[in-house]
Structure formats: C-alpha cells, structure tokens
Write an enzyme that holds these catalytic residues in place. Sequence first.
Site, PDB file in Angstrom:
ATOM      1  N   LYS A 157       0.920  -1.256  -0.156  1.00 54.68           N
ATOM      2  CA  LYS A 157      -0.095   0.201   0.179  1.00 54.68           C
ATOM      3  C   LYS A 157       0.899   1.250   0.046  1.00 54.68           C
ATOM      4  CE  LYS A 157      -1.368   2.713   2.851  1.00 54.68           C
ATOM      5  NZ  LYS A 157      -1.578   3.925   2.140  1.00 54.68           N
ATOM      6  N   GLU A 232       9.697   0.601  10.837  1.00 51.76           N
ATOM      7  CA  GLU A 232      10.863   1.534  10.307  1.00 51.76           C
ATOM      8  C   GLU A 232      10.024   3.040  10.764  1.00 51.76           C
ATOM      9  OE1 GLU A 232      13.689   0.723  10.031  1.00 51.76           O
ATOM     10  OE2 GLU A 232      13.924  -1.069   9.122  1.00 51.76           O
ATOM     11  N   CYS A 266      14.277   9.880   7.309  1.00 52.71           N
ATOM     12  CA  CYS A 266      14.195   9.341   8.543  1.00 52.71           C
ATOM     13  C   CYS A 266      15.432   9.317   8.982  1.00 52.71           C
ATOM     14  CB  CYS A 266      13.629   8.170   8.673  1.00 52.71           C
ATOM     15  SG  CYS A 266      14.115   6.886   7.380  1.00 52.71           S
ATOM     16  N   GLU A 359      10.993  15.123  15.587  1.00 54.41           N
ATOM     17  CA  GLU A 359      11.429  14.930  14.296  1.00 54.41           C
ATOM     18  C   GLU A 359      10.546  15.968  13.251  1.00 54.41           C
ATOM     19  OE1 GLU A 359       9.848  11.405  11.989  1.00 54.41           O
ATOM     20  OE2 GLU A 359      11.877  11.348  11.254  1.00 54.41           O
TER      21      GLU A 359
HETATM   22  P1  NAD Z   1       2.463   8.254   8.334  1.00 59.23           P
HETATM   23  O1  NAD Z   1       2.460   7.572   9.440  1.00 59.23           O
HETATM   24  O2  NAD Z   1       1.278   9.221   8.284  1.00 59.23           O
HETATM   25  O3  NAD Z   1       1.895   7.078   6.970  1.00 59.23           O
HETATM   26  C1  NAD Z   1       2.831   6.251   6.521  1.00 59.23           C
HETATM   27  C2  NAD Z   1       2.003   5.239   5.876  1.00 59.23           C
HETATM   28  O4  NAD Z   1       0.958   4.737   6.796  1.00 59.23           O
HETATM   29  C3  NAD Z   1       1.074   5.810   4.681  1.00 59.23           C
HETATM   30  O5  NAD Z   1       1.084   4.943   3.682  1.00 59.23           O
HETATM   31  C4  NAD Z   1      -0.123   5.784   5.307  1.00 59.23           C
HETATM   32  O6  NAD Z   1      -1.052   5.905   4.283  1.00 59.23           O
HETATM   33  C5  NAD Z   1      -0.298   4.922   6.143  1.00 59.23           C
HETATM   34  N1  NAD Z   1      -1.113   4.985   7.392  1.00 59.23           N
HETATM   35  C6  NAD Z   1      -1.609   6.072   7.949  1.00 59.23           C
HETATM   36  N2  NAD Z   1      -2.423   5.884   9.075  1.00 59.23           N
HETATM   37  C7  NAD Z   1      -2.696   4.486   9.100  1.00 59.23           C
HETATM   38  C8  NAD Z   1      -3.357   3.683  10.085  1.00 59.23           C
HETATM   39  N3  NAD Z   1      -4.126   4.122  10.860  1.00 59.23           N
HETATM   40  N4  NAD Z   1      -3.308   2.312   9.860  1.00 59.23           N
HETATM   41  C9  NAD Z   1      -2.432   1.879   8.711  1.00 59.23           C
HETATM   42  N5  NAD Z   1      -1.651   2.651   7.952  1.00 59.23           N
HETATM   43  C10 NAD Z   1      -1.851   3.693   8.058  1.00 59.23           C
HETATM   44  O7  NAD Z   1       3.681   8.836   8.108  1.00 59.23           O
HETATM   45  P2  NAD Z   1       4.164   9.874   6.687  1.00 59.23           P
HETATM   46  O8  NAD Z   1       3.793  11.296   6.871  1.00 59.23           O
HETATM   47  O9  NAD Z   1       3.687   9.103   5.519  1.00 59.23           O
HETATM   48  O10 NAD Z   1       5.647   9.504   6.530  1.00 59.23           O
HETATM   49  C11 NAD Z   1       6.663  10.488   7.427  1.00 59.23           C
HETATM   50  C12 NAD Z   1       7.129   9.673   8.591  1.00 59.23           C
HETATM   51  O11 NAD Z   1       7.736   8.383   8.236  1.00 59.23           O
HETATM   52  C13 NAD Z   1       8.331  10.175   9.174  1.00 59.23           C
HETATM   53  O12 NAD Z   1       7.637  10.266  10.761  1.00 59.23           O
HETATM   54  C14 NAD Z   1       9.535   9.624   9.208  1.00 59.23           C
HETATM   55  O13 NAD Z   1      10.370   9.525  10.024  1.00 59.23           O
HETATM   56  C15 NAD Z   1       8.956   8.167   8.699  1.00 59.23           C
HETATM   57  N6  NAD Z   1       9.760   7.388   8.150  1.00 59.23           N
HETATM   58  C16 NAD Z   1      10.615   6.312   8.681  1.00 59.23           C
HETATM   59  C17 NAD Z   1      11.585   5.751   7.761  1.00 59.23           C
HETATM   60  C18 NAD Z   1      12.375   4.577   8.327  1.00 59.23           C
HETATM   61  O14 NAD Z   1      12.901   3.776   7.681  1.00 59.23           O
HETATM   62  N7  NAD Z   1      12.534   4.414   9.617  1.00 59.23           N
HETATM   63  C19 NAD Z   1      11.473   5.863   6.548  1.00 59.23           C
HETATM   64  C20 NAD Z   1      10.737   6.674   5.959  1.00 59.23           C
HETATM   65  C21 NAD Z   1       9.821   7.525   6.838  1.00 59.23           C
END
Ligand code: NAD
Length: 457
Positions: A157, A232, A266, A359
């Site tokens: 997804k 992650e 990240c 962050e």
């Molecule tokens: P997010 O957590 O809002 O969304 C990430 C994904 O989760 C999206 O596909 C979103 O649709 C989905 N999602 C959102 N709510 C959900 C729920 N209730 N149930 C299941 N899925 C859900 O994060 P974002 O804004 O898309 O990304 C930014 C964040 O991701 C930052 O905090 C960043 O640090 C983190 N990140 C971490 C890594 C890593 O490898 N550690 C890599 C990239 C991004």
Amino acid sequence: MTEPDLFEVVNPATEEVITTVELAGPAETDAAVARARAAFDTWRRVAPADRARLLRAFAAAVDADREHLAALEVANAGHTIGNARWEAGNARDVIEYYAAAPERLFGRQIPVAGGLDVTFQEPIGVVGVIVPWNFPMPIAAWALAPALAAGNTVIVKPAELTPLTALRLAELALAAGIPEGVLQVLPGRGPVVGQRFVTHPDVRKVVFTGSTRVGKEIMAGCAAQVKPVTLELGGKSANIVFADADLAKAAATAPYAVFDNAGQDCCARSRILVEASVFDDFMALLEPAVRGVRVGDPSDEKTEMGPLISAAHRERVSSYVPDTSAVAFRGSAPDGPGFWYPPTVLAPVRHDDRAFTEEIFGPVVAVVPFRDEQDALRIANATEYGLSGSIWTRDLGRALRVSRGVEAGNLSVNSHSSVRYTTPFGGFKQSGLGRELGPDALDAFTQTKNVFISTEE
Ligand code: NAD
C-alpha cells in the site's frame, strides 16, 4: 454501488495535478488479500532456482525502466533527478540481491539422538507492506524483495500522495513473469487499506514504515492476532563533530546529511553537535555550505534539493521555525508555485526546544555545542529515537567508543552513509523494530520449522 474514492496526485514542484488514482476500499482490499492468499499456495512451491530467475527478470525489468521510474518520482515526489535515479537503481539492486536468496535459504541439521533433526525456513504467508511518501521506491523494494524471495506473497500500500512508482513496479513484475497475485500494489488510505492489513486474519505479517505514532497503533493492532511486524519509524539523528575532525569536510557535507530529499528522510542528521572549542570555526564553514545548496526545479540535473511533499507538510515544518526562532542562516528557495522551504540552520537552540527534540522531517537543522565525549553522548542519546548518526573525528579509539555509545541502529564515521542494500538497516528505541536489507532481512519474512525424523527400526 458506492462512489469511487478518487485521489488527485500532485506534482509538489508545480502544484499541478499529474493524474488521478482510484483508492481501494475495504471490499477491494479483501479481494486483494484473497488473491494473495491463493497465490501463496503456488508461489511458495515454485522451485528455488525458478523463483530466483523470476526475481532476476524483475530486477532486469526495473533496470530497463530506470529513467522512466526516476521521471515518475521527480514528478510525483519532487525528488531531484539525481536522487530519483539512485532510488530506481536501489530498487533494482535490492531485488537482484534477494534473487540470490531462494537458493540459499539454508536450514540446519542439528545432532540429536534417535534420528535426524532438520530446520526449514518457511515463508509466513501474505505480507502487507505500508509505505510512506518520502522514499516510495526504495522502501517498497526493501520489503517486497526479501518477502517474495522467501516465498511470501505481497500487497504494497503506497502512501496516498505517492502511488505512481509503486504501481509501475507492479506492472514491471508482471511483465517479468512474476505470477498474478504474487505482488500487488493497492493504492488506498492508511486507515482503510493499511488498517485492514492489521485486522485481516489472512495477512500474516505487516511491514510498516512511517511515523512513530501510526507505527505504535499498528503494533498494538497486530497484537490481537500475534501478527509479526517490522517497523521503520522516525528519527532525530545526531551528527557529532569533534575538534580533531576534518572540520572543512564535516562542514561541507553536513548540509547534505540533513537537507537531502528536503530533509524528508528518517535518517536526516537534524541535530549537529559540535565540540565547543571549534563551534565558531564550524559555523563559519557551515554557512557558505548551506547557502551553496542548490534548491530548485528537481528535473534540473544540477539541483540538489527539491520542494516539500505538500502544502500541509510545509505548514508543519514552518511551525518549528516561528518568528522568535534563532535562525543563524538560511539557504534559498524559489518563489512561485511549489511547496518550497529554504535550508534553515537554527543556533543557538535550547535542548528542550521542540525543534531540537521532535522530528521535523524538513530542511531544518539545529546546531549545539558540547563539552567532551561524555557530554556529546548524553546529548545524542537524550531522545526516544535511535535511527542513525554520524561521528567526525580522526581518533580511531574515540570513533569506536562513540559508535558503541550512541543508541542508534546505523552509524557512520567520517561520512554520512546510512543505507547499503548489503548491510542491515533499522532503528533502536522508538525508531523501529526489526532490520531491513542485508542478510538480516530474510529473518523477518521466514519462520523456522523444526522436523525430527526417527531412525528407530
Ligand atoms: P504516516 O505514518 O502518516 O504514514 C505512513 C504510511 O502509513 C502511509 O502509507 C499511510 O497511508 C499509512 N497509514 C496512516 N495511518 C494509518 C493507519 N491508521 N493504519 C495503517 N496505515 C496507516 O507517515 P508519513 O507522513 O507518510 O511519513 C513520514 C514519517 O515516516 C516520518 O515520521 C518518518 O520518519 C517516517 N519514516 C521512517 C523511515 C524509516 O525507515 N525509519 C523511512 C521513511 C519514513
């Protein structure tokens, strides 16, 4: 019939709508899980050499499509063309690397009395992969490649904002001969499709990359079915510069360690810790490096930093730099359409300022002085995150002591590298759970089965 949920995909550098993507609802998600469940029964039985061949063909298809994939990411995520090419190449490399795995998923033979004892590395089943918008291609590939190699079937997804490269990867997999249902990409909303991965009993493993807040909800939800998760999550990584370091190199590279991908990384080294005796010298070297970062049209080969992903995200990033902030200096950003934000350096900053503790996920870095090694470690570790970090020193003993002392999963000395597809990647503390990439990732997509065969007459 319910109305289709249509999502307008926007180019963040121009604010123009590129295309419209239909988001899956609960019924489409359940249908995709049923297809993946059915495909699992055959995919897991494909001979190891054939599974390897299919994955190599998939890698070759990605390789042949690299320029197209890169152009899609430039348009959809505002990544610079240089970065987007690297990301497409990384997706190819990761798939090729794990293509070697099906023929090397060794079990063990363990000495026991009365028979033969062997272990098998069995696939888990249907794997649901939830991807964020910041690195759509690599993050999808890091999960789908080892999962498929181990004999699982996968539903990805993508993030609502950035579905285009993931959709293309699914087309390339099919064209390469990976059977229908083995790899599916299902654009959809997190709380709908992502949440269904958590609750659907036929999804046997969830890989989530994204915010720590959502990651905790996913982990809690998966507990109901004792469903394994790989997480992650976020980071607030430290770039620690000692007085004996090559200061010119440390200062010249520091902007790219945090402003790359407009800070939406990240692993961004968003806290720079500098030994107090060289603080002013370091800042004097950092200023021209920051002002020199080329921010602009991401399709221009010379551009080093593009826009933020959305207007809402720019609002969020801006909230960390109110008018009262101590901005030491700033780079530039284009005017006009696009979600631009200039590289920004904050100093001095209090250790309890939210710009220093949270962050930001944007091109904002805070610089603070430290007294000595112990003080550097204390500041670096005063966070719930623990993803990456850098250490700059010419003293090998110190480099090792500090590397062992920083509570983070991925550290680099006299450089800022975090990611190699051959080495493990993942977070300490609230930055994550489990490891991706390298040899470790296969553990996350297999379960050990022990079989005893009696030799008694
Ligand atoms: P997010 O957590 O809002 O969304 C990430 C994904 O989760 C999206 O596909 C979103 O649709 C989905 N999602 C959102 N709510 C959900 C729920 N209730 N149930 C299941 N899925 C859900 O994060 P974002 O804004 O898309 O990304 C930014 C964040 O991701 C930052 O905090 C960043 O640090 C983190 N990140 C971490 C890594 C890593 O490898 N550690 C890599 C990239 C991004």
